[in-house]
Write a protein that holds these residues in place. Structure first.
Motif, PDB file in Angstrom:
ATOM      1  N   ARG C 417      44.224  18.726 -41.688  1.00 21.06           N
ATOM      2  CA  ARG C 417      42.860  19.194 -41.463  1.00 21.06           C
ATOM      3  C   ARG C 417      42.379  18.854 -40.054  1.00 21.06           C
ATOM      4  N   ARG C 419      38.779  19.582 -37.219  1.00 20.64           N
ATOM      5  CA  ARG C 419      37.462  20.203 -37.114  1.00 20.64           C
ATOM      6  C   ARG C 419      37.585  21.616 -36.542  1.00 20.64           C
ATOM      7  N   ARG C 487      43.708  31.095 -44.074  1.00 18.97           N
ATOM      8  CA  ARG C 487      43.099  30.759 -45.369  1.00 18.97           C
ATOM      9  C   ARG C 487      43.734  29.517 -45.968  1.00 18.97           C
ATOM     10  N   CYS C 489      44.440  26.897 -44.313  1.00 16.02           N
ATOM     11  CA  CYS C 489      44.171  25.751 -43.441  1.00 16.02           C
ATOM     12  C   CYS C 489      42.768  25.209 -43.697  1.00 16.02           C
ATOM     13  N   GLU C 490      42.608  23.945 -43.346  1.00 14.51           N
ATOM     14  CA  GLU C 490      41.289  23.334 -43.508  1.00 14.51           C
ATOM     15  C   GLU C 490      40.695  23.025 -42.153  1.00 14.51           C
ATOM     16  N   PHE C 491      39.543  23.616 -41.888  1.00 21.85           N
ATOM     17  CA  PHE C 491      38.869  23.393 -40.604  1.00 21.85           C
ATOM     18  C   PHE C 491      37.426  23.863 -40.726  1.00 21.85           C
ATOM     19  N   ASP C 492      36.620  23.510 -39.720  1.00 21.99           N
ATOM     20  CA  ASP C 492      35.207  23.896 -39.777  1.00 21.99           C
ATOM     21  C   ASP C 492      34.900  25.082 -38.894  1.00 21.99           C
ATOM     22  N   TRP C 516      34.196  31.947 -40.833  1.00 18.89           N
ATOM     23  CA  TRP C 516      34.066  30.721 -40.060  1.00 18.89           C
ATOM     24  C   TRP C 516      33.288  30.971 -38.765  1.00 18.89           C
TER      25      TRP C 516
END
Ligand SMILES: Cc1cc2nc3c(=O)[nH]c(=O)nc-3n(C[C@H](O)[C@H](O)[C@H](O)COP(=O)(O)OP(=O)(O)OC[C@H]3O[C@@H](n4cnc5c(N)ncnc54)[C@H](O)[C@@H]3O)c2cc1C
Ligand code: SF4
Ligand code: SF4
Lengths: 326, 256, 667
Positions: C417, C419, C487, C489-492, C516
């Motif tokens: 993950r 940001r 999709r 992946c984890e991010f802001d 996003w």
């Protein structure tokens, strides 16, 4: 006298009454192979009225097939003749040039006679009685070493071996063979030979290109490059900055926004080798780069590199080439 | 005219080529396949014949690599029919075996003109086209840059020679032609059309008939040419350098 | 006595005017009908949303004319002429109010101050404007009016307008003299004309008055009747084109006409929308678009004005069935024209009536691409992109090769993950000129403790430019590929270095479900150099100028972040004459970077731009914030011989310079 089964045959390629240069290279190499196999080296000359060509061929003998129907080359007629001869005499190896003519004949012959085929060789030798060939694959990115213990058909890249050894010092014995095949069933007919359009500078068609980059510095220097190109029998082309300056026409530009070229020789003078330029020429067979900067990227794609001020080298090179011709 | 175009997939040189543990074959795990460049031109040549003179074009490929993708793209470009020969080993076949397999498959098809690329880059005996001509005992001309119809049951081809020269040869059909290049570069086919074709068309899948071929030459090893990375640098005075260059050119038969 | 004026003084037969007006009116209505009917040829395109915003736009741009007034001379002449005309028209209507509703508009202070003084002054303004316009057309002849072809139709109109205005004053002047109007001086224009008639016998005055009254009326009617057939039609259509303008971001290309029988894109007028066709009639031929167009200025055959006018002629000829079988794509608008566009959006920005050339061009490109009708280099690029997922035709596995030899390791966001998901883009990943800047950005972000990761070989080109050359299918394929990876992946937030990539991720990916937030690295750097971010103690004392990338600035309004960063670094920022919204394209956009240069190019946009930068006093650095610009400008400084005057630096490189200096200062 060795059995015909160990003989090495070389197909003599000729066009417009002249033997193609690589045929001598094949004969030179063929000699070595034949000696190693303890067979004879036979040149096979097929055509009409070309018997005098046999005199230049360094071989143990020349098989000469003369027929009016063979006057103009077609793959069909020559393949039919070669096939009949090979079928009858069963030589160990048949060598062709990896050229427009050789490719056709070799592949048809190999398939028709169920002989192994090895193409685009840059080296040939005999090891423990087997023919060992090194050939280029994947656009020159790979070399492949392969061997065949029995009869084989091979095509050889022109320029792989020296030609001298293939030039006869004295005329070889010529055996005129009666026409061994019928041409009625070959299903093709030569219509005419198309010459390249003269005066038309299409750099993509030129086998030798002398390319100048910004290192040429001034328009006045273009003639120096032209002189060199003349000595090489080639054409001058350029990187974009040179064309931009109007020193050469757009049709001479090599690269992303110019022409894609793939000559036998690309002599890059004062060109840094930016990817936009490299894109258009990196597939050239032989690249020689001349640049005053040892770190110029052109050296990453060139086969040979020289770090020097091009103006020191140009006169010497032109002279050396002209001297050779004279 | 019924034209059959034979398509082969070859390693994509964009990827670094890796040699497998045996040292005698490419590591297929790292391979990316593309349509062989001259096959691509052969297809274009066939489509040009279709566009200009009317013809039915059928394409055929062995089932390995991206055969589906290549065949669908061919349909999207204008081929009428696509045949996939199944039961092929994952790494494809040697070129001679490929030619023999094509020969078997062509046996049951009425075709006047067989077009395929003059050479594939990935084998010792690269010339599927010529070998097929030899096996089928059909007229064969390779290294062509144009194919045009010429009267009943004949085509006129231009066969390239070095230096821009060419021979014009009239060939009686049925025949095999080994295409070097089409008169114009292979046409672009938009992605949307390929996707559309993938949804609406199907490939004609046929079991390949195993073909027997003579023992092929044995590959001893595959290797990369050593000086591929950086130029070999020459040194010396201008005169010495000139001499060295002339020597290099002479060795390659390029000296005047 | 109350100030007043007698209604229809001296014109006993004034009722006749309606009969006289009728034929003119019929011609006018017919013209309007014919024009509007043409638009119906186009396909539907709903433009009825956000009515309030649309109306405000009409008031601001057709009424106040903010955009027109960006230019001094042309702005003033148009504003005086048109406002004068509005006011005179309004006054005429007010007269009718007295005649039919009995509202006393010709009496009292309202008459004196407004109907006499104000209206008269506006008349004078209109007359001045007309004079300025004639001067411009006949004497000054600015290039953009006469190239690629003139708009002679305006001269007739201007003369007609002059006649109407002048005859109006003559009528007024005669009335003032003949009626010995005590308030005559309150109509300064008329009063001035009146001086010419002083001393004329009353009968002569009255006769002349009647003649000029009718003359004035007939001239005005003629103008009305002629209007729909003349260049003046923009008076009616421009407010419509402004009202129906696109309220979508410029960077969100409309979906195409879809695949009908004629295939995707537009090969004929029918496949354009009604709004596209309306645009053609709205064009005022002012040439502002052309004067800003990098294609035209560099010598390419495309002028947005020329394109609009050629299409308009085609539209008109089509209905007259006299188009001689000319195809819209290929004959009317040639391939060279269609492919010349950089999609820089300058024409959209400049057009006072909000005409949209880019979507029209892209529609035609969509058609050409669907036919495989693309130039060889573009074809190679498209083939490479569909095969490898990058336009440079390189191995997708090598996409993250730029990270090799970097002293920092970059997170693989597919596994970890972070940001920010840094969507690197094709050029920033592969292009040797751009890769250094990419590396610099990576180091700077890392050093500043920004939590980011990249997709490594899971990233494909964003497809922004594929879409702009009309390869919609390829674009969609790339979007699907990228979204499938992202999709997982984890991010802001998504961060990009390439403005083109930024644009499509931000404006076009949402349609596919990507919600996003998207930021440009200049915005991230901007956050970093704020007081609580990284400290840059060492100042860069350089005079620099900054080039606004089209797709960052004009397209997406990011102007200040990079400038703030530069100032925070201590650099002295000098603006080029063409900055911010009027920034000049570097010549890479719209897929042009993939195409062969058009023949006859005089000066490449990038060359013009580096000359502009080099002409600034003591500025030695041109700062860019786009990886494509690096290649374009580095090349241009060479071809212009400005190598020793100007260096091209990426924003990230300058930031790194500042931080490195700081570090070495401590060491
Ligand atoms: C979109 C785009 C498209 C492009 N398309 C093309 C294209 O089609 N073709 C093309 O060529 N470029 C193209 N370029 C330009 C390309 O990026 C390079 O700028 C260009 O190739 C550089 O040309 P050059 O090598 O001649 O000049 P430079 O890069 O300036 O190199 C000159 C070289 O000459 C050497 N030199 C100088 N003096 C001497 C001397 N006396 N003796 C020996 N060596 C000397 C120098 O060391 C240097 O390496 C394109 C660029 C872009 C951005
Ligand atoms: S987008 Fe730019 S290049 Fe294209 S027409 Fe408009 S101004 Fe010209
Ligand atoms: S398109 Fe707009 S800017 Fe261009 S000439 Fe027409 S009105 Fe003027």
């Amino acid at each position: 006298m060795s059995p015909a089964g160990q003989d090495v045959w070389v197909h003599v390629e000729h066009l417009k009454g002249r033997v193609a240069g690589h045929t001598y290279e094949l004969l030179g190499k063929g000699r070595e192979i034949a000696d190693a196999l303890a067979g004879r080296l036979i040149a096979v000359l097929v055509g009409s009225g070309v018997r005098p060509l046999a005199e230049t061929l360094a071989a143990d003998g020349v098989l000469y097939v003369e027929d009016a129907g063979l006057a103009e080359y077609t793959p069909g007629s020559h393949a039919a003749v070669m096939r009949a001869l090979v079928e009858k005499e069963a030589p160990r190896a048949v060598l062709f040039g990896a050229t427009s003519m050789g490719m056709d004949l070799a592949s048809v012959l190999a398939a028709a006679l169920e002989r192994p085929l090895i193409v685009n060789c840059v080296n040939l030798q005999v090891r423990d009685g087997r023919t060992v060939a090194t050939c280029q694959m994947c656009g020159g990115k790979l070399l492949c070493e392969a061997e065949a213990s029995g009869p084989v058909v091979v095509t050889v890249m022109p320029g792989s071996f020296p030609a001298e050894a293939g030039l006869a010092k004295s005329p070889p014995p010529v055996e005129a063979v009666p026409m061994p095949a019928t041409l009625e069933t070959v299903g093709m007919r030569a219509i005419r030979l198309l010459e390249p359009e003269p005066g038309d500078v299409d750099i993509t068609k030129s086998a030798v290109l002398v390319a100048v980059g910004r290192g040429i510095q001034r328009q006045d220097n273009i003639p120096l490059a032209e002189e060199l190109a003349g000595a090489l029998g080639g054409t001058v082309c350029a990187s974009r900055p040179v064309v931009d300056q109007g020193w050469l026409p757009m049709s001479r530009q090599v690269g992303k926004s110019g022409m894609m070229v793939k000559p036998k020789l690309y002599l890059a003078l004062g060109i840094s080798g930016a990817p936009e330029h490299a894109e258009g020429m990196k597939d050239s067979d032989l690249i020689i780069a001349v640049n005053s900067d040892a770190k110029a990227p052109i050296f990453d794609i060139a086969d040979y590199g020289i770090v020097i001020d091009m103006y020191d080298l140009l006169p010497a090179l032109t002279q050396a080439l002209q001297g050779r011709k004279a | 005219m019924n034209i059959t175009v034979l398509l082969s997939m070859v390693p994509d040189l964009v990827e670094e080529l890796e040699i497998d543990a045996s040292g005698a074959a490419l590591d297929t795990q790292w391979l990316r396949y593309v349509i062989s460049e001259s096959d691509d031109h052969a297809l274009e040549q066939a489509l040009l014949l279709k566009d200009r003179h009317g013809a039915s074009v059928s394409v055929m490929a062995l089932d390995y690599g991206d055969a589906d993708q290549v065949l669908f793209a061919a349909l999207a470009r204008g081929a009428d029919e696509a045949v996939k020969l199944t039961g092929i080993p994952e790494a494809g076949l040697g070129k001679r075996a490929a030619a023999a397999t094509f020969k078997e498959a062509l046996g049951g098809i009425r075709t006047d003109l067989i077009l395929t690329g003059v050479q594939a880059i990935d084998d010792l005996d690269a010339h599927v086209a010529g070998m097929l001509g030899g096996m089928m005992a059909l007229p064969y001309v390779g290294v062509t840059r144009s194919v045009e119809p010429s009267g009943e049951g004949k085509v006129l081809v231009q066969k390239e020679y070095p230096g821009g020269a060419a021979a014009e040869i009239e060939v009686t059909l049925p025949a095999v032609i080994g295409v070097l290049s089409a008169p114009q570069p292979p046409r672009y086919v938009p992605v949307a059309r390929i996707r559309e074709v993938m949804k609406t068309r199907t490939l004609d899948e046929r079991e390949a008939v195993p073909a027997t071929v003579p023992a092929e030459p044995a590959i001893i090893r595959l290797f990369k040419p050593e000086s591929a990375e950086h130029a070999q640098m020459l040194d010396g005075s201008p005169e010495e350098l000139a001499e060295q260059i002339v020597k290099i050119l002479e060795d390659r038969g390029l000296a005047p | 006595m109350t100030p007043m004026r007698e209604l229809n003084w001296n014109i006993a037969e004034h009722k006749l005017i309606y009969a006289v007006f009728l034929p003119f009116l019929i011609v006018f209505l017919w013209g309007v009908f014919v024009t509007m009917r043409r638009w119906l040829l186009g396909r539907p395109d709903p433009r009825w949303d956000r009515l309030w915003e649309r109306l405000v736009g009409v008031v601001a741009q057709a009424g106040v004319q903010f955009r027109i007034l960006r230019e001094a001379y042309a702005g003033v002449l148009h504003a005086t002429l048109s406002w004068g005309f509005f006011v005179l028209l309004a006054a005429t209507c007010l007269v009718l109010l007295q005649e039919y509703l009995g509202l006393p508009t010709l009496q009292g202070p309202f008459y004196l101050y407004f109907m006499s003084l104000v209206v008269d002054l506006f008349g004078v303004l209109a007359l001045v404007g007309t004079g300025m316009a004639l001067l411009r057309r006949w004497v000054l002849k600015p290039k953009r009016l006469v190239e690629p072809r003139g708009s002679d139709g305006y001269s007739v109109l201007l003369v007609l307008i002059f006649v109407i205005l002048a005859s109006g004053f003559v009528v007024e002047g005669l009335r003032i003299v003949a009626t010995r109007d005590p308030w005559g001086a309150w109509s300064p224009g008329g009063w001035l004309f009146a001086q010419a008639f002083l001393g004329m016998p009353q009968e002569g005055l009255e006769r002349l008055h009647r003649i000029s009254w009718w003359g004035h009326a007939v001239a005005a009617f003629a103008f009305i009747a002629y209007l729909p057939f003349s260049r003046a039609m923009h008076i009616l259509v421009a407010p419509l084109s402004i009202f129906f303008r696109s309220l979508e971001p410029l960077g969100r290309l409309p979906a195409g006409g879809g695949a009908g029988a004629e295939g995707p894109g537009a090969s004929s007028l029918r496949q354009l929308t009604w709004k596209h066709l309306l645009d053609l009639d709205a064009c005022t031929e002012c040439g502002r678009c052309q004067a800003a167009c990098p294609a035209w200025l560099s010598g390419a055959p495309l002028s947005p004005k020329g394109l609009v006018l050629d299409l308009r002629d085609h539209l008109r000829a089509r209905l007259g069935h006299s188009n001689g079988g000319r195809a819209m794509v290929g004959d009317v608008i040639t391939r060279e024209v269609i492919w010349s566009c950089f999609t820089c959006g300058a024409c959209h920005e400049m057009c006072p009536v909000y005409i949209e050339p880019v979507p029209k061009i892209v529609e035609m490109r969509r058609f050409l691409t669907s036919q495989g009708d693309v130039d060889a280099t573009l074809q190679d690029t498209l083939t490479a992109t569909s095969r490898y997922g990058n336009s440079l035709g390189q191995s997708p596995r090598a996409r993250a090769r730029w990270t090799q030899g970097l002293d920092v390791t970059i997170k693989d966001i597919r596994r970890e993950r972070a940001r920010y998901l840094w969507f690197v883009g094709d050029y920033a990943s592969y292009d040797p000129a751009a890769r250094d800047a990419t590396r610099a950005a990576a180091r700077v972000l890392h050093r500043a403790g920004v939590d980011f990761g990249i997709l490594y070989d899971g990233e494909s080109g964003s497809g922004n430019d594929a879409r702009r050359v009309g390869e919609e299918g390829l674009f969609e394929m790339l979007v699907e590929k990228n979204l499938a990876t992202m999709r997982g992946c984890e991010f802001d937030e998504i961060m990009t270095t390439d403005p083109h990539t930024y644009n499509t991720l931000k404006n076009e990916y949402p349609r596919f479900g990507a919600t996003w937030p998207v930021v440009h690295y200049s915005e991230v750097l901007d956050r970093l150099v704020q007081p609580d971010g990284v400290r840059l103690t060492r100042k860069l004392s350089r005079r620099v100028t900054y080039h606004d990338p089209c797709y960052l600035g004009r397209y997406n309004g990011v102007f200040d972040a990079p400038r703030r960063v530069l100032r925070a670094l201590g650099a002295e920022l000098v603006e080029m004459p063409r900055n911010r919204r009027s920034s000049y394209c570097c010549g890479a956009g719209g897929g042009r970077i993939w195409m062969k240069e058009a023949a006859g190019i005089k000066e490449r946009p990038a060359e013009s731009r580096v000359r502009e930068a080099a002409a600034l006093d003591a500025v030695g650095t041109l700062v860019v914030a786009c990886p494509k610009e690096m290649a374009m400008f580095r090349d241009a400084v060479k071809t212009t011989g400005l190598e020793d005057r100007l260096v091209i630096k990426d924003l990230a490189e300058l930031v790194e310079e500042a931080t490195t200096l700081e570090v070495s200062g401590h060491a």
